[in-house]
Each structure stands twice: as structure tokens, then as C-alpha cells.
Design a protein around this motif. Structure first.
Motif, mmCIF file in Angstrom:
data_model
loop_
_atom_site.group_PDB
_atom_site.id
_atom_site.type_symbol
_atom_site.label_atom_id
_atom_site.label_comp_id
_atom_site.label_asym_id
_atom_site.label_seq_id
_atom_site.Cartn_x
_atom_site.Cartn_y
_atom_site.Cartn_z
ATOM 1 N N UNK A 171 0.831 -1.206 0.000
ATOM 2 C CA UNK A 171 0.000 0.000 0.000
ATOM 3 C C UNK A 171 0.868 1.260 0.000
ATOM 4 N N UNK A 172 1.981 1.224 0.733
ATOM 5 C CA UNK A 172 2.903 2.364 0.732
ATOM 6 C C UNK A 172 3.464 2.605 -0.662
ATOM 7 N N UNK A 173 3.847 1.518 -1.330
ATOM 8 C CA UNK A 173 4.381 1.663 -2.686
ATOM 9 C C UNK A 173 3.335 2.242 -3.633
ATOM 10 N N UNK A 174 2.116 1.721 -3.526
ATOM 11 C CA UNK A 174 1.053 2.210 -4.405
ATOM 12 C C UNK A 174 0.764 3.696 -4.163
ATOM 13 N N UNK A 175 0.849 4.120 -2.899
ATOM 14 C CA UNK A 175 0.535 5.513 -2.573
ATOM 15 C C UNK A 175 1.551 6.485 -3.148
ATOM 16 N N UNK A 176 2.785 6.026 -3.367
ATOM 17 C CA UNK A 176 3.803 6.918 -3.940
ATOM 18 C C UNK A 176 4.050 6.616 -5.414
ATOM 19 N N UNK A 177 3.189 5.777 -5.988
ATOM 20 C CA UNK A 177 3.214 5.572 -7.429
ATOM 21 C C UNK A 177 4.215 4.569 -7.940
ATOM 22 N N UNK A 178 4.696 3.654 -7.102
ATOM 23 C CA UNK A 178 5.650 2.636 -7.549
ATOM 24 C C UNK A 178 4.942 1.315 -7.801
ATOM 25 N N UNK A 179 5.456 0.570 -8.766
ATOM 26 C CA UNK A 179 4.897 -0.732 -9.111
ATOM 27 C C UNK A 179 5.561 -1.807 -8.247
ATOM 28 N N UNK A 180 4.796 -2.479 -7.379
ATOM 29 C CA UNK A 180 5.387 -3.503 -6.499
ATOM 30 C C UNK A 180 6.100 -4.617 -7.266
#
Length: 372
Positions: A171-180
């Protein structure tokens, strides 16, 4: 004839002479007044002075509330650009007045926090893979009644905890626009890019290169000026004439072009300093170019409309504080004969004026009367 009869006859003669004299003067004055109110011009003069004739026409006239205001953006068309990651600004890729689309890069930030978030996800992902494998193995054994139940309960608890940690990191990655998926494959990004949250024009830039920024730091402001509205300051005494849906005619500073808006809301509190109430209007006119946010406007809110017989403003001639029109009485022998008539203007706009007097149906001089 006696002396008394003689005096009586003489008195009657004097009275008759006086009446005849008065009637003669009255007739003479009437002729003079009629002559003063009638003007005769030749057809050559008519053409030379660019004169035109026209009849009264029915035109709409409005009652309006005049006010001042400014152009504003609604809340969903205005954005403050901030960074979700704390760090140092290493580049700014915008300038004031520049148009940016949603998702365009605003600035770049280097941050250990940014790297730690990716590292945390990578570690949680690897841990989850290992625990999931153990969980699946023990679950399969328990379905065959092999192994201790307490071992399965323990691994199930570890599995749920690892799953929760991984979901939080994702969720943190998604919130800053990174692809997990990229992080799972071992890719780590060194620079965090801040992007535009909406499409619009950059109205201000508050940050500089090398500055430390966090979530509370305003980097820039973006306004979608294609969705602007009007905030109008209306005096308290005029507010009671307003209601939503009324048309607003306005122009911006430096322009005489009339633009249209529609009143959508009327404020409920008064500014104690200016004694005005803020009212909001949405744009109705399609604009060829964007308006300037916070730009000044002069506006008129149309509160009522009536239709009246009117003449073009060019038909009215002002003389000694009064207004006159020239009504065509007849045309004969190549001459135009006009009657000069005083009128009182009651309603007026940029093109036409209505008067309190009843306008005749015959043609009236609507252009060139000022030359008479």
C-alpha cells in the motif's frame, strides 16, 4: 343718444377690440411654436448628413444589480503540490504559467526514506514467500492428519502476520506511485518524482532547488482555469433581489467583451468591513482563451426583464438638458418635414432606449439628428 348709452357702447367696443387683439396674438404664437417644432430638409441634405429613418421596435430591458468580484477556481480545480516523501529537491521541471497535465513531473526528490520504503517491501515480500511455502506444506500435512496441530497454528499465525506486513508495504508503494512487481524483481529507485495531481496552469512555485520538503511543504500551486467561476461581492441591500439561476453579465479587466455566467449560490454571511456578501456564479460563455485566476471583474446580475418599444440611442438628441426625437410628418417635393418632439428616457442599454411617452408608428430619424 344719452351720455350713459354712449359710455356703455364705448366700453363694449374696447372689450371687443381687446379680445380680438388677444386672439390674434395667440394664433400668431401658435404658428411660431409649430414653426419652431418643424424642420424641413432637402433630400440632398438628408443623404449628405448620412441620415437614416426607422420605426420603434420592441426590445428587452433589464433591471440589474451592479457588483464587483474576481475569478476563482472551485475546490476541485485547484491543487497544492506537496511530496509524500521527505527529502531534498534536486530538480524543478515547471515554470509559472506553464500548462501541465495530470501525472506530469513537477520535481525530483532524493530521499533515504524513499529507498527504505522499497527495501521494506522487498524484505516483506521475500519473508512472505518463505512463510507461505512453510504454511502451504504444513497445511497439506494437517489435511492428512500428519504433524502437530500447534505447529500448524503457529505457522498460520506467522503467515497472517507476514501477509498483513506485505499488504501494508504494498500500500505504501502504491501511494507513492511505484509498481510492487518491479521491486519484487529487485529494481530499486533512487529518485522520487512528484507529479501533478490535476491538469492546469502553474500559478505559483514556492520551492527552490536544494530545499528540504515533506508532506507539509507546498512546492507549487496548479489551477485549472477552464473550470473557473466568479466570486461576486454584493451589497447587503441588493442581496434580497437575487436568486440562483439569474444571468450575470461581466467583463474582465482590460476588456470590453461581455461574458456570461449563471448565479448558483448566495452567501449567508456578511463581510463586516465591506458590508458585502459573497455570491458564486458559474461560467456560461465558452472562452477562446483561459481567464486569469484571481482576476478582477465588473459584473451586472440581471434580476428582471421587460419588453418595451424603443429607438436606437442615435435617435435621441440632447439639447439644454432635454432629449428630443425627430418624427417624419411627411415627405413632399423632395423634402423631408420633421416634427421635433421632447421625450423622457426611462430605460436604456448600450444600443436602445425606451421613453415614457407613446412613440408614434411613423418613421423617425434614427441617425443624423445631431446635425439639425
Amino acid at each position: 343718444m344719452s351720455m350713459i348709452n354712449y359710455k356703455y357702447s364705448f366700453t363694449i367696443l374696447l372689450a371687443g377690440f381687446f379680445l380680438i387683439s388677444c386672439n390674434g396674438k395667440k394664433t400668431e404664437n401658435t404658428r411660431e411654436n409649430n414653426a419652431e417644432n418643424q424642420i424641413t430638409i432637402s433630400e440632398g441634405q438628408f443623404k449628405e448628413n448620412g441620415m437614416e429613418l426607422g420605426k420603434p421596435v420592441v426590445k428587452p430591458f433589464t433591471e440589474e444589480v451592479s457588483c464587483k468580484g474576481y475569478i476563482t477556481a472551485p475546490v476541485n480545480a485547484r491543487a497544492k503540490v506537496t511530496s509524500l516523501i521527505s527529502g531534498k529537491i534536486t530538480s524543478l521541471q515547471i515554470r509559472p504559467g506553464q500548462f501541465v497535465s495530470k501525472g506530469n513531473v513537477i520535481c525530483a526528490i532524493t530521499s533515504t526514506e524513499f529507498i527504505d520504503i522499497q527495501k521494506d517491501y522487498a524484505e516483506n515480500s521475500a519473508k512472505f514467500v518463505k512463510i507461505k511455502a512453510d504454511y502451504d506444506r504444513l497445511k497439506s500435512l494437517r489435511e492428512e492428519n500428519i504433524g502437530a496441530e500447534k505447529d500448524f497454528i503457529s505457522i498460520k499465525s506467522d503467515y497472517n502476520a507476514a501477509s498483513a506486513s506485505l499488504n501494508a508495504a504494498r500500500a505504501k508503494l502504491n501511494s507513492i506511485g511505484l509498481n510492487p512487481a518491479n521491486i519484487e524483481n529487485g529494481k530499486i529507485y533512487n529518485v522520487y518524482t512528484v507529479t501533478a495531481p490535476i491538469s492546469g496552469y502553474v500559478t505559483s512555485i514556492s520551492a527552490v532547488l536544494g530545499q528540504y520538503a515533506d508532506m507539509t511543504t507546498e512546492i507549487a500551486e496548479i489551477v485549472n482555469v477552464n473550470q473557473t467561476q466568479l466570486t461576486l461581492s454584493v451589497f447587503e441591500n441588493d442581496v434580497y433581489r437575487l436568486k440562483p439561476g439569474q444571468i450575470v453579465r461581466f467583463n474582465v479587466a482590460g476588456s470590453t467583451e461581455n461574458l456570461l455566467a449563471k448565479l448558483i449560490s448566495i452567501g449567508k454571511s456578511i463581510n463586516t468591513e465591506s458590508k458585502t456578501i459573497d455570491c458564486i456564479a458559474n461560467m456560461e460563455t465558452s472562452l477562446n482563451k483561459p481567464l486569469i485566476n484571481e482576476g478582477y471583474v465588473q459584473a451586472n446580475i440581471i434580476t428582471a426583464q421587460t419588453e418595451l418599444q424603443a429607438l436606437p440611442n442615435s435617435a435621441f438628441v440632447k439639447s439644454e438638458g432635454a432629449f428630443f426625437v425627430y418624427i417624419l410628418k411627411e415627405k413632399k417635393s423632395g423634402n423631408y418635414i420633421f416634427e421635433k418632439k421632447e421625450v423622457h428616457i426611462t430605460k436604456s442599454n448600450d444600443e436602445y432606449s425606451a421613453v415614457s411617452e407613446s412613440l408614434p408608428e411613423q418613421e423617425t430619424l434614427i441617425k443624423g439628428g445631431s446635425t439639425l
